[in-house]
Design an enzyme around this catalytic site. Structure first.
Site, PDB file in Angstrom:
ATOM      1  CE  LYS A  92       2.524  12.588  28.493  1.00  0.00           C
ATOM      2  NZ  LYS A  92       2.571  11.613  27.580  1.00  0.00           N
ATOM      3  CE1 TYR A 141       7.869   9.101  25.774  1.00  0.00           C
ATOM      4  CE2 TYR A 141       6.066   7.298  25.273  1.00  0.00           C
ATOM      5  CZ  TYR A 141       7.015   8.156  24.849  1.00  0.00           C
ATOM      6  OH  TYR A 141       7.551   8.247  23.505  1.00  0.00           O
ATOM      7  CG  HIS A 165       6.014   0.858  20.447  1.00  0.00           C
ATOM      8  ND1 HIS A 165       7.142   1.810  20.210  1.00  0.00           N
ATOM      9  CD2 HIS A 165       5.799   0.215  19.338  1.00  0.00           C
ATOM     10  CE1 HIS A 165       7.506   1.490  18.654  1.00  0.00           C
ATOM     11  NE2 HIS A 165       6.930   0.696  18.378  1.00  0.00           N
ATOM     12  CE1 TYR A 210      11.138   8.200  24.033  1.00  0.00           C
ATOM     13  CE2 TYR A 210      11.640  10.723  23.891  1.00  0.00           C
ATOM     14  CZ  TYR A 210      10.988   9.548  23.789  1.00  0.00           C
ATOM     15  OH  TYR A 210       9.511   9.989  23.517  1.00  0.00           O
ATOM     16  N   PRO A 230       8.952  18.518  22.596  1.00  0.00           N
ATOM     17  CG  PRO A 230      10.015  18.257  20.680  1.00  0.00           C
ATOM     18  CD  PRO A 230       9.788  19.163  21.349  1.00  0.00           C
TER      19      PRO A 230
HETATM   20  P1  RFL Z   1      -1.818  22.791  14.981  1.00  0.00           P
HETATM   21  O1  RFL Z   1      -1.463  21.358  14.330  1.00  0.00           O
HETATM   22  O2  RFL Z   1      -0.752  23.657  14.756  1.00  0.00           O
HETATM   23  O3  RFL Z   1      -3.116  23.295  13.919  1.00  0.00           O
HETATM   24  C1  RFL Z   1      -3.469  24.682  14.222  1.00  0.00           C
HETATM   25  C2  RFL Z   1      -4.036  24.888  12.679  1.00  0.00           C
HETATM   26  O4  RFL Z   1      -4.429  26.151  12.568  1.00  0.00           O
HETATM   27  C3  RFL Z   1      -4.138  26.769  11.323  1.00  0.00           C
HETATM   28  N1  RFL Z   1      -4.371  28.359  11.440  1.00  0.00           N
HETATM   29  C4  RFL Z   1      -5.263  29.090  11.348  1.00  0.00           C
HETATM   30  N2  RFL Z   1      -6.426  28.781  10.574  1.00  0.00           N
HETATM   31  C5  RFL Z   1      -7.220  29.934  10.380  1.00  0.00           C
HETATM   32  N3  RFL Z   1      -6.867  30.885  10.619  1.00  0.00           N
HETATM   33  C6  RFL Z   1      -5.649  31.279  11.442  1.00  0.00           C
HETATM   34  N4  RFL Z   1      -5.277  32.872  11.608  1.00  0.00           N
HETATM   35  C7  RFL Z   1      -4.748  30.293  11.537  1.00  0.00           C
HETATM   36  N5  RFL Z   1      -3.632  30.204  12.289  1.00  0.00           N
HETATM   37  C8  RFL Z   1      -3.311  28.793  12.129  1.00  0.00           C
HETATM   38  C9  RFL Z   1      -2.829  26.200  10.967  1.00  0.00           C
HETATM   39  O5  RFL Z   1      -2.550  26.134   9.763  1.00  0.00           O
HETATM   40  C10 RFL Z   1      -3.145  24.819  11.587  1.00  0.00           C
HETATM   41  O6  RFL Z   1      -3.624  24.048  10.524  1.00  0.00           O
HETATM   42  O7  RFL Z   1      -2.424  22.814  16.225  1.00  0.00           O
HETATM   43  P2  RFL Z   1      -3.256  21.731  17.259  1.00  0.00           P
HETATM   44  O8  RFL Z   1      -4.467  21.021  16.472  1.00  0.00           O
HETATM   45  O9  RFL Z   1      -3.567  22.191  18.498  1.00  0.00           O
HETATM   46  O10 RFL Z   1      -2.450  20.228  17.344  1.00  0.00           O
HETATM   47  C11 RFL Z   1      -1.233  20.408  18.147  1.00  0.00           C
HETATM   48  C12 RFL Z   1      -0.161  19.412  17.634  1.00  0.00           C
HETATM   49  O11 RFL Z   1       0.059  19.856  16.052  1.00  0.00           O
HETATM   50  C13 RFL Z   1       1.282  19.686  18.374  1.00  0.00           C
HETATM   51  O12 RFL Z   1       1.070  19.639  19.701  1.00  0.00           O
HETATM   52  C14 RFL Z   1       2.120  18.216  18.010  1.00  0.00           C
HETATM   53  O13 RFL Z   1       2.623  18.133  16.700  1.00  0.00           O
HETATM   54  C15 RFL Z   1       3.544  18.265  19.031  1.00  0.00           C
HETATM   55  N6  RFL Z   1       4.359  17.249  18.753  1.00  0.00           N
HETATM   56  C16 RFL Z   1       4.197  15.988  19.076  1.00  0.00           C
HETATM   57  N7  RFL Z   1       2.807  15.938  19.899  1.00  0.00           N
HETATM   58  C17 RFL Z   1       2.846  14.668  20.402  1.00  0.00           C
HETATM   59  O14 RFL Z   1       1.712  14.370  21.127  1.00  0.00           O
HETATM   60  N8  RFL Z   1       3.378  13.637  20.065  1.00  0.00           N
HETATM   61  C18 RFL Z   1       4.602  13.731  19.567  1.00  0.00           C
HETATM   62  O15 RFL Z   1       5.709  12.658  19.353  1.00  0.00           O
HETATM   63  C19 RFL Z   1       5.102  15.125  19.223  1.00  0.00           C
HETATM   64  N9  RFL Z   1       6.409  15.160  18.216  1.00  0.00           N
HETATM   65  C20 RFL Z   1       5.390  17.630  17.692  1.00  0.00           C
HETATM   66  C21 RFL Z   1       6.278  16.335  17.711  1.00  0.00           C
HETATM   67  C22 RFL Z   1       5.593  18.933  17.258  1.00  0.00           C
HETATM   68  C23 RFL Z   1       6.834  18.834  16.513  1.00  0.00           C
HETATM   69  N10 RFL Z   1       7.017  20.206  15.902  1.00  0.00           N
HETATM   70  C24 RFL Z   1       7.342  20.279  14.610  1.00  0.00           C
HETATM   71  C25 RFL Z   1       6.550  21.363  16.394  1.00  0.00           C
HETATM   72  C26 RFL Z   1       7.590  16.703  16.854  1.00  0.00           C
HETATM   73  C27 RFL Z   1       7.722  17.886  16.173  1.00  0.00           C
HETATM   74  C28 RFL Z   1       8.966  17.786  15.554  1.00  0.00           C
HETATM   75  C1  PHB Z   2       8.106  11.542  16.565  1.00  0.00           C
HETATM   76  O1  PHB Z   2       8.178  10.333  16.513  1.00  0.00           O
HETATM   77  O2  PHB Z   2       8.145  12.416  15.995  1.00  0.00           O
HETATM   78  C2  PHB Z   2       8.256  11.841  17.887  1.00  0.00           C
HETATM   79  C3  PHB Z   2       8.243  10.616  19.210  1.00  0.00           C
HETATM   80  C4  PHB Z   2       8.512  10.766  20.340  1.00  0.00           C
HETATM   81  C5  PHB Z   2       8.652  11.948  20.707  1.00  0.00           C
HETATM   82  C6  PHB Z   2       8.708  13.166  19.791  1.00  0.00           C
HETATM   83  C7  PHB Z   2       8.345  12.848  18.477  1.00  0.00           C
HETATM   84  O3  PHB Z   2       9.148  12.173  22.138  1.00  0.00           O
END
Ligand code: RFL
Ligand code: PHB
Length: 390
Positions: free
Chosen positions: A296, A383, A72, A200, A292
């Site tokens: 980031k 971004y 994009h 957005y 989110p």
């Molecule tokens: P994770 O993915 O939470 O993985 C951590 C892992 O550790 C395990 N765990 C354990 N394992 C052993 N012993 C324990 N005691 C444990 N406790 C936990 C868990 O089961 C899991 O498998 O962390 P990590 O690897 O640091 O990754 C971070 C990302 O997952 C997170 O920052 C992103 O998903 C955030 N996020 C977004 N980030 C972006 O860069 N771009 C996006 O567009 C974006 N959109 C989002 C998001 C997060 C969202 N939610 C639901 C929080 C959209 C949403 C809706």
């Molecule tokens: C997503 O596709 O889940 C998403 C994209 C952009 C954001 C947050 C979540 O800022």
């Protein structure tokens, strides 16, 4: 078992670190409390910065991402019923990649399996020990048996609710937090995205985001109240609310269908300092959370991993001080991403206590942003991802 690095958590941070260390000849094991299917079933991030794309390539897992990911060149901001494009390519000559966290995770798991590297799934009562010295240990239970891993270092990649940060003496840790008074209700559907780029939307009914995973799979979010429940929302109610928050053209073009996933995520900003405690290192959501809005979270996890991988490689090549700068290097970039995510959240959402003055300021800021090349460039620069300062 004995390895050089014991990694806790098989989210993107743990998997990416494991792959990069393996490529550098550093032995590691990943210990994950959930099953592989559970980890792959979590629907999360969708936008990768160029730095994250580069790291996937460095880890040797970029092939499917380049074939299936969507590049994009910009994004759209919608307010007062009109869309305005922020052209990343023109403003900062960079782009972002649309490729879901699920796919990033799957590619890394597949590569790990192909190399025959060990991931222990469904490890119970994971605990970390003796990380104030040179011989840290990780213990976990599986099938009623306690196992111990001896290692040089522990990488705490176990997310916000993990055991690593919680095991650090409380007086060694400083935390900073802001909880926002709303959440995001998200749905995933096998329908073509409403537009070829993300939209957005700032609307008086609340924020909305039109995102996507592929030309046939969409991800949409609407701002909701914190006490709301995903079960309270039928698909029809979701689509109707989303349509109300979009501009006329997008509302008319929106193609709806059954949801594959529907969930509510609360919004939070959080940073723990420092990221190193002796031979234990925190990375990713274990150390920080961003709302989110700026996309980031996953990217920041990848940038911590980049610093940790480089420092560990330098350490094993004989650089005695390589690991000493890990925390401060990460934190400098973390706080900039925290600032951007907080700012974009403040800009795009309705806050219950904003008042008329706050509302006018938000409108002025949006107008400034789309009317000033300097302001739009600042958004674009953040971004697509700020540069790494090595
Ligand atoms: P994770 O993915 O939470 O993985 C951590 C892992 O550790 C395990 N765990 C354990 N394992 C052993 N012993 C324990 N005691 C444990 N406790 C936990 C868990 O089961 C899991 O498998 O962390 P990590 O690897 O640091 O990754 C971070 C990302 O997952 C997170 O920052 C992103 O998903 C955030 N996020 C977004 N980030 C972006 O860069 N771009 C996006 O567009 C974006 N959109 C989002 C998001 C997060 C969202 N939610 C639901 C929080 C959209 C949403 C809706
Ligand atoms: C997503 O596709 O889940 C998403 C994209 C952009 C954001 C947050 C979540 O800022």
């Amino acid at each position: 078992m004995r390895v050089q690095v014991a990694i806790i958590g098989s989210g993107p941070a743990g998997l990416l670190l494991g792959q990069l260390l393996y490529k550098a000849g550093i032995s590691n094991v990943i210990i994950e409390q959930r099953s592989k299917e559970y980890v792959l079933g979590r629907i999360r991030a969708g936008v990768l910065e160029q730095g994250t794309v580069d790291l996937m390539d460095e880890a040797g897992v970029g092939q499917r991402m380049h074939a299936e990911g969507l590049v994009h060149d910009g994004t759209e901001l919608c307010f007062k019923g009109e869309r305005h494009r922020i052209d990343f390519k023109k403003l900062v000559n960079k782009t972002v990649m649309i490729y879901g966290q699920t796919e990033v995770t799957r590619d890394l798991m597949d590569a790990r399996e192909a190399e025959g590297l060990t991931t222990v799934y469904e490890a119970h009562n994971v605990s970390v020990h003796d990380f104030d010295g040179a011989h840290p240990k990780v213990r976990y239970e599986q099938d009623g048996v306690t196992h111990e891993v001896q290692c040089d270092f522990i990488a705490g990649c176990d997310g916000f609710h993990g055991v690593c940060r919680a095991s650090v003496p409380q007086d060694a840790l400083r935390t900073y937090e802001r909880v926002y008074p709303f959440g995001w209700l998200g749905i995933l559907s096998d329908t073509p995205p409403v537009s070829h780029e993300l939209i957005y939307c700032n609307h008086e009914r609340g924020f909305a985001l039109c995102s996507q995973r592929s030309p046939t799979r969409s991800r949409y979010y609407v701002q909701c109240s914190l006490d709301d429940k995903a079960e309270n929302w039928s698909d029809e109610a979701f689509w109707a609310e989303l349509r109300l928050r979009l501009d006329e053209e997008a509302a008319a073009n929106l193609i709806t269908g059954p949801s594959i996933e529907k969930s509510i995520a609360p919004l939070r900003s959080f940073v723990a300092e420092p990221l190193r405690f002796g031979t234990l290192f925190l990375a990713g959501d274990a150390a920080h959370i961003v709302p989110p809005t700026g996309a980031k979270g996953l990217n920041l996890a990848a940038s911590d991993v980049r610093f940790l991988w480089q420092a560990m490689v330098d350490h094993y090549r004989g650089n005695q001080v390589a690991l000493e700068h890990y925390s401060e290097r990460c934190l400098s970039r973390i706080w900039k991403a925290e600032r951007f995510s907080w700012w974009m959240t403040s800009l795009m959402h309705r806050f219950p206590d904003t008042g008329e003055f706050g509302q006018k300021i938000q409108e002025a800021e949006l107008a400034y942003l789309v009317g000033s090349t300097a302001a739009a460039t600042s958004l674009a620069e953040n971004y697509v991802g700020l540069p790494f300062q090595d």
